[in-house]
Design an enzyme around this catalytic site. Structure first.
Site, mmCIF file in Angstrom:
data_model
loop_
_atom_site.group_PDB
_atom_site.id
_atom_site.type_symbol
_atom_site.label_atom_id
_atom_site.label_comp_id
_atom_site.label_asym_id
_atom_site.label_seq_id
_atom_site.Cartn_x
_atom_site.Cartn_y
_atom_site.Cartn_z
ATOM 1 N N SER A 39 -49.130 23.587 10.916
ATOM 2 C CA SER A 39 -48.512 22.269 11.046
ATOM 3 C C SER A 39 -47.038 22.359 10.678
ATOM 4 O O SER A 39 -46.661 23.178 9.822
ATOM 5 C CB SER A 39 -49.201 21.266 10.127
ATOM 6 O OG SER A 39 -48.448 20.067 10.010
ATOM 7 N N TYR A 94 -52.014 19.000 1.985
ATOM 8 C CA TYR A 94 -51.958 19.430 3.386
ATOM 9 C C TYR A 94 -50.886 20.500 3.586
ATOM 10 O O TYR A 94 -51.117 21.507 4.271
ATOM 11 C CB TYR A 94 -51.682 18.207 4.254
ATOM 12 C CG TYR A 94 -51.689 18.430 5.736
ATOM 13 C CD1 TYR A 94 -52.871 18.694 6.426
ATOM 14 C CD2 TYR A 94 -50.507 18.341 6.479
ATOM 15 C CE1 TYR A 94 -52.882 18.866 7.802
ATOM 16 C CE2 TYR A 94 -50.507 18.515 7.848
ATOM 17 C CZ TYR A 94 -51.688 18.776 8.508
ATOM 18 O OH TYR A 94 -51.690 18.952 9.875
ATOM 19 N N LYS A 99 -51.659 24.296 4.895
ATOM 20 C CA LYS A 99 -51.099 24.781 6.156
ATOM 21 C C LYS A 99 -50.132 25.947 5.939
ATOM 22 O O LYS A 99 -50.084 26.883 6.748
ATOM 23 C CB LYS A 99 -50.413 23.637 6.901
ATOM 24 C CG LYS A 99 -51.378 22.604 7.467
ATOM 25 C CD LYS A 99 -52.384 23.218 8.420
ATOM 26 C CE LYS A 99 -53.171 22.186 9.196
ATOM 27 N NZ LYS A 99 -54.192 22.799 10.072
#
Length: 323
Positions: free
Chosen positions: A154, A167, A171
């Site tokens: 991401s 997150y 990632k």
């Protein structure tokens, strides 16, 4: 090169995690359209059943020999990873590729993020990628298969984003694992890469900046060129072709790379490299840092987070146009 008359993934068997909807489903549909047999994984049985119907009714799937089977289970544990590999082998007789797309969000700023919020995201994204790749690689190596692995990263993992500690960590960790695995898997001729998709998803629907692009998609219109070209922002289908290519034998020799794709844009991200190197005989003491070292760092600070250009008139959210 691959013939235009031969499906890119003819008879290849590929696992796609988190494929019940959104980007994962787009990847699975394109793989099947290219002749691949997909093990379609997700946690929600209703979503998976609908996804299977979508794949089977996708134009070109039947003609290419593509197909799909469901494997309903949450990624994270080794048991799920082993189930996915076993489903591929038991159903289709082999395994050729893996796309680790499964993920969840638990967005909170740092002081509001609970241990449970952090652990849940890391478990699905990071641990789920680790266990699934380990199980797939074990099969590839044990059966002398030149496998292909695509792990989904991401922009947040590359640059950071407010409210996404968990997150971003997961990632960024996926990219670090991919670079390590490329070294470990080289002798076994297994290719492993990370893809950074930029596309309309449930998350981008909540961002006002993208509202005109989302409106166009919902209404079946072309996404304005500013989004597709300048931002590299498009549909899930814009990403799917790159995923299918990286799962194919045509991508032999491409490994350890971080590849961005969205809208009309394809990127190859650099691996982290120093922007400046300065030396001081005897090392850098605190006094040296006060006299010059601190200024060296200050003068070369790198940007953080995503920086979007101002939207052109006519593409601004309605509330901005009214202000």
């Amino acid at each position: 090169m691959n013939s235009t008359h031969t499906p890119l993934l003819k008879e290849k068997v590929i696992i796609v995690t988190g494929a019940g909807a959104g980007l994962g489903l787009a990847y699975a549909k394109e793989i099947a359209r290219q002749g691949g047999r997909v093990v379609l994984n997700d946690v929600d049985a209703a979503s998976v059943e609908k996804a299977l119907e979508d794949i089977r009714s996708t134009p070109g799937v039947e003609e290419s020999g593509g197909g799909a089977v469901a494997a309903i289970a949450p990624v994270g544990d080794s048991e799920t990873a082993e189930l996915l590999v076993r489903t591929a082998v038991d159903t289709f007789g082999r395994l050729d590729g893996l796309v680790t797309n499964a993920g969840i969000l638990r967005d909170r700023s740092l002081l509001k993020m609970s241990d449970e919020d952090f652990d849940a995201v890391v478990r699905v994204h990071l641990r789920g990628t680790f266990t699934c790749v380990r199980a797939a690689y074990e099969y590839f190596k044990g059966n002398n298969v030149d496998g292909r692995i695509v792990c989904i990263g991401s922009p947040t993992g590359q640059r950071g984003n407010f409210g996404q500690t968990n997150y971003a960590a997961a990632k960024a960790g996926i990219v670090g694992m991919v670079r390590t695995w490329a070294l470990e898997m080289k002798r076994a001729r297994v290719g492993v890469n990370a893809v950074i998709p930029v596309a309309a998803t449930a998350m981008t629907r909540t961002v006002p900046y993208f509202s005109k692009a989302i409106e166009a998609i919902d209404e079946g219109r072309e996404i304005p060129g500013f989004f597709r070209h300048d931002l590299g922002f498009g549909t899930a289908e814009d990403v799917a072709g790159v995923i299918a290519y990286l799962c194919s034998s045509e991508a032999e020799g491409i490994t350890g790379q971080v590849i961005g794709v969205g809208g009309d844009r394809l990127q190859v991200w650099t691996h982290p490299e120093p922007v400046i190197e300065q030396y001081h005989d005897g090392g850098w003491t605190a006094a040296d840092m006060l006299s010059s070292g601190g200024d060296i760092i200050r003068g070369n600070q790198q940007s953080i987070g995503e920086k979007f250009p101002e939207l052109p008139e006519g593409l601004k959210p309605r509330e901005e146009n009214q202000s």
